[in-house]
Design an enzyme around this catalytic site. Structure first.
Site, PDB file in Angstrom:
ATOM      1  N   GLY A 173       2.145   6.619  13.348  1.00 14.46           N
ATOM      2  CA  GLY A 173       1.933   7.247  11.766  1.00 14.46           C
ATOM      3  C   GLY A 173       0.743   7.345  11.212  1.00 14.46           C
ATOM      4  N   ILE A 174       0.830   7.152   9.974  1.00 12.52           N
ATOM      5  CA  ILE A 174      -0.396   7.433   9.186  1.00 12.52           C
ATOM      6  C   ILE A 174      -1.482   6.252   9.548  1.00 12.52           C
ATOM      7  CG2 ILE A 174      -1.502   6.954   6.643  1.00 12.52           C
ATOM      8  CD1 ILE A 174       1.246   8.370   5.573  1.00 12.52           C
ATOM      9  N   GLY A 175      -1.007   5.194   9.633  1.00 13.29           N
ATOM     10  CA  GLY A 175      -1.811   3.977   9.872  1.00 13.29           C
ATOM     11  C   GLY A 175      -2.494   3.859  11.255  1.00 13.29           C
ATOM     12  N   THR A 200      -3.377  -2.534   8.142  1.00 10.31           N
ATOM     13  CA  THR A 200      -1.942  -3.080   8.474  1.00 10.31           C
ATOM     14  C   THR A 200      -1.014  -1.886   8.803  1.00 10.31           C
ATOM     15  OG1 THR A 200      -1.267  -2.893   6.234  1.00 10.31           O
ATOM     16  CG2 THR A 200      -2.511  -4.947   6.913  1.00 10.31           C
ATOM     17  N   GLY A 201       0.039  -2.208   9.493  1.00 10.45           N
ATOM     18  CA  GLY A 201       1.035  -1.279   9.927  1.00 10.45           C
ATOM     19  C   GLY A 201       0.468  -0.138  10.632  1.00 10.45           C
ATOM     20  N   SER A 202      -0.313  -0.407  11.670  1.00 12.87           N
ATOM     21  CA  SER A 202      -0.775   0.993  12.413  1.00 12.87           C
ATOM     22  C   SER A 202      -0.777   1.296  13.610  1.00 12.87           C
ATOM     23  CB  SER A 202      -2.680   0.489  12.321  1.00 12.87           C
ATOM     24  OG  SER A 202      -2.860  -0.734  12.689  1.00 12.87           O
ATOM     25  N   TYR A 233      11.281   1.971  -3.923  1.00 14.17           N
ATOM     26  CA  TYR A 233       9.977   2.119  -3.157  1.00 14.17           C
ATOM     27  C   TYR A 233       9.018   2.406  -4.306  1.00 14.17           C
ATOM     28  CZ  TYR A 233       6.995   5.116  -0.447  1.00 14.17           C
ATOM     29  OH  TYR A 233       5.898   5.357   0.003  1.00 14.17           O
ATOM     30  N   SER A 289       1.393   6.339  -2.739  1.00  9.66           N
ATOM     31  CA  SER A 289       2.198   7.503  -2.428  1.00  9.66           C
ATOM     32  C   SER A 289       2.305   8.219  -3.707  1.00  9.66           C
ATOM     33  CB  SER A 289       3.473   6.967  -2.020  1.00  9.66           C
ATOM     34  OG  SER A 289       4.488   8.048  -2.040  1.00  9.66           O
TER      35      SER A 289
END
Length: 264
Positions: free
Chosen positions: A18-20, A13-15, A154, A141
């Protein structure tokens, strides 16, 4: 160590960036068919173009859905119903003074950073357990452990992620499915690079600028540089493999030693 994920289907998800995106590329290099997720179809198409350029033989499936909502999660499951590897990477962050965080913001952060992963895990975990194999990971995180004063909403969601991951691991006990969270440290993304450039003289070469930033603003780091997204992806890919079959219920750190603790 050779990681072979041929025949496996992953959803990250969210890819689209960035990191995804780094995780999607890493899984594809190991042979997995990868669902690449984002809310915006055009941005997702651009992200997949970059992934295909980086991994020409990779199998990438666009999954256009806002998985931060219940409707979006349902759409993602409908688009990619059979998932062997679920990487709950989607997350938002932003600095707000603690006493100015509204109820709506608390809810929004929880909905996107926690419930998105809960909903998708609830959908896919039973099928993984029926098949006797599966991998679920939540990208957490260092803020889960070292709560940042400028964004406690967050940090709260990332702490919740550790609890959620551990709980689902217990639900999957003995099934052949592993569930873990990955504690990522300060990572080199586009947004973070802009942030560093605001704090360090922009004329300083990047390698030196990030070391100055880490030394002056993130002195807890033992790595003393930002982590590259591919370094986060390396751990995620390993945990997605058969080599990590005995690692479950864990909060596995790839934080550059940022968290000052032997255990999370």
């Amino acid at each position: 160590m050779i990681v072979n994920l041929e025949g496996k289907t992953a959803l990250v998800t969210g890819s689209s960036q960035g990191i995804g995106a780094a995780i999607a590329a890493g899984l594809a290099r190991s042979g997995a068919r990868v669902g690449v997720n984002g809310r915006d179809a055009d941005r997702l198409d651009r992200g997949i173009e970059k992934l295909r350029a980086a991994v020409p033989d990779g199998q990438f499936v666009p999954v256009v859905a806002d998985v931060g909502t219940a409707e979006g999660a349902d759409a993602a499951v409908a688009e990619l119903p059979e998932v062997d590897i679920l990487i709950n990477n989607l997350g938002i962050f932003g600095a707000t003074p603690a006493l100015e965080i509204t109820d709506d913001e608390w809810r929004r952060y929880f909905e996107i950073n926690v419930l998105a992963g809960v909903r998708l895990t609830r959908a896919h975990l039973p099928r993984m357990m029926e098949r006797g194999w599966g991998r679920v990971q939540f990208v957490a995180s260092d803020s889960a452990v070292v709560i940042p004063t400028e964004m406690i909403h967050y940090g709260m969601t990332k702490t919740a992620t550790l609890a959620v991951s551990r709980g689902f691991a217990k639900e999957a006990a003995g099934s052949g499915v592993t569930v873990n969270s990955v504690i990522a440290g300060p990572t080199h993304t586009g947004g973070v690079e802009e942030f560093v450039r605001q704090l360090v003289d922009p004329s300083v070469p990047w390698d030196e600028a990030q070391r100055i930033f880490m030394r002056e603003h993130r002195p807890q780091s033992l790595l003393q540089r930002l982590i590259e997204p591919e370094e986060i992806a390396n751990l995620v890919v390993y945990l997605s493999s058969s080599h990590a079959s005995a690692t479950t219920g864990g909060a596995v750190r790839v934080d550059g030693g940022y968290v000052d603790s032997i255990l999370p």
